[in-house]
Design an enzyme around this catalytic site. Structure first.
Site, mmCIF file in Angstrom:
data_model
loop_
_atom_site.group_PDB
_atom_site.id
_atom_site.type_symbol
_atom_site.label_atom_id
_atom_site.label_comp_id
_atom_site.label_asym_id
_atom_site.label_seq_id
_atom_site.Cartn_x
_atom_site.Cartn_y
_atom_site.Cartn_z
ATOM 1 N N ARG A 25 0.821 -1.206 0.000
ATOM 2 C CA ARG A 25 0.000 0.000 0.000
ATOM 3 C C ARG A 25 0.861 1.264 0.000
ATOM 4 O O ARG A 25 1.790 1.389 -0.780
ATOM 5 C CB ARG A 25 -0.998 -0.051 1.151
ATOM 6 C CG ARG A 25 -2.121 -1.089 0.923
ATOM 7 C CD ARG A 25 -3.139 -1.035 2.017
ATOM 8 N NE ARG A 25 -4.403 -1.636 1.594
ATOM 9 C CZ ARG A 25 -5.486 -1.650 2.337
ATOM 10 N NH1 ARG A 25 -5.486 -1.085 3.533
ATOM 11 N NH2 ARG A 25 -6.601 -2.203 1.901
ATOM 12 N N SER A 26 0.607 2.205 0.897
ATOM 13 C CA SER A 26 1.296 3.492 0.795
ATOM 14 C C SER A 26 2.761 3.447 1.203
ATOM 15 O O SER A 26 3.471 4.447 1.012
ATOM 16 C CB SER A 26 0.570 4.557 1.622
ATOM 17 O OG SER A 26 -0.568 5.010 0.923
#
Length: 391
Positions: A66-67
């Site tokens: 993800r981020s």
């Protein structure tokens, strides 16, 4: 839970914390790696490869982070600047003329990296199919009007960060960010991380299935569960808030277990890495790794972790601190110490480096919780590393 792998003498607290993440914090499958001064001192994995399966997690198992992807992708413009190919204080439109539309003439390259461009949302969210085409995301942010005067405030650009970075890198190098990472960072470093999973790696079954896990109830006597502040909860519940709109820039969000999603390259959200690959990358930012030269010069490292944005975040609502693309140690994302820099992934993963101690850490998991910047499992590992380095 059987924990596999090794820890160097003195880092036993990390093994204990990692095991406790399965016993008390709901981890299903995960790995953690730590480097110190370019040498791997922790290499642990446990659980199942798939969140809903029974096959064991192996040392080479990779997951969507993800981020935490942002921390890897951010190195591209910083290295381009280091090589004299990109001016951080130049208008983005100098490299990407289409980007100047709708009042963005004064958006600087620096504003993309420090989350001050005023472009955290899209007036028309992309569909999942559109999001898989890097050109569509870049075109969308180029056509978007800022929601605040660029440079005057900051707010986390959850998804749009990646399209702005990708569009800029493409116009400077002729390559998308994922292609540049493969050629200039991951390949030479021998790091298992990808922005756009190659077919051969998909066929080899390198990635496991990810999914949501619920927050376990605290153990008896552990005290009440810490709940988000009302303002934060309201921001995520309000469809009109910048918070909801920023995370809904792709609607509905793609299936993260779809091979087509893993093969695509979204520099804000869908990098794939092993824990060792993520830790190795951060170790290389601050020093030599297995004889390979460090990636960041001292000046680039200084710039990367110099505070650019701090205070109430217009998207995340809580107070955040950013350097150039990297989150800095603070209340929203506690890292090892004041000089640490890195990036968490929503729901669990984390990668960071701490030049003062020579530490670099990577944590990946297949179980995503509701956390955004400070997952309890990752934080338990950070605290364990802090104890080990203080001993």
């Amino acid at each position: 839970m059987d924990v596999n792998g090794t820890v160097a003498e003195g880092f036993e607290p990390v093994r204990d914390a990692f095991a406790a993440n399965f016993e008390a914090l709901g981890d299903r499958g995960a790995a953690v790696a730590v480097y110190r001064d370019g040498r791997r001192v922790v290499d642990l994995w446990a659980g199942t490869r798939d969140i809903d399966g029974t096959e064991p997690w192996l040392r080479g198992t990779a997951q969507i982070v993800r981020s935490a992807t942002k921390g890897v992708a951010t190195a591209v413009p910083l290295l381009l600047h280091q090589r004299g190919l990109l001016d951080l204080d130049a208008p983005v439109g100098e490299y990407w003329p289409e980007f100047k539309a709708r009042g963005k003439e004064r958006v600087l390259v620096r504003h993309i990296l420090n989350h001050r461009s005023g472009l955290p949302v899209l007036d028309r969210p992309l569909t999942p199919e559109e999001a898989l085409d890097p050109a569509r995301g870049a075109t969308a942010v180029a056509a978007q009007a800022p929601v605040w005067e660029p440079g005057t405030d900051h707010g986390y650009h959850a998804l749009t960060y990646g399209w702005m970075l990708d569009g800029l890198v493409r116009r400077v190098t002729g390559l998308w960010a994922g292609e540049w990472i493969a050629a200039e960072i991951a390949g030479p470093l021998g790091a298992d991380l990808w922005l756009g999973l190659p077919e051969a790696e998909e066929a080899a079954g390198r990635t496991g299935r990810v999914g949501r896990i619920e927050t376990p109830e605290p153990a008896t006597g552990a005290g009440p569960r810490v709940r988000p502040k009302r303002a934060v909860t309201e921001a995520y519940d309000d469809p009109a808030s910048l918070t909801r709109r920023a995370f809904a820039a792709v609607t509905p969000f793609p299936d993260q277990n779809d091979p087509a999603y893993r093969a695509a390259a979204l520099p804000a959200t869908n990098g794939i890495a092993t824990a060792d690959g993520l830790a190795r990358f951060y170790a290389a930012l601050i020093g030599e790794v297995d004889g390979a030269a460090r990636l960041f010069t001292p000046q680039t490292l200084k710039s990367a972790r110099a505070e650019e944005s701090a205070g109430p975040d217009r998207v995340l609502v809580v107070s955040t601190r950013f350097g150039l693309g990297y989150m800095l140690h603070g209340s929203a994302s506690p890292l090892l110490g004041p000089g640490s820099f890195g990036h968490p992934g929503r729901g669990g993963s984390l990668g960071f480096a701490d030049p003062e101690t020579g530490i670099a850490l990577g944590y990946v998991t297949n179980g995503f919780r509701k956390t955004v910047t400070a997952d309890p499992r990752a934080q338990a590992l950070v605290r364990a590393v802090r104890r080990a380095t203080a001993a």
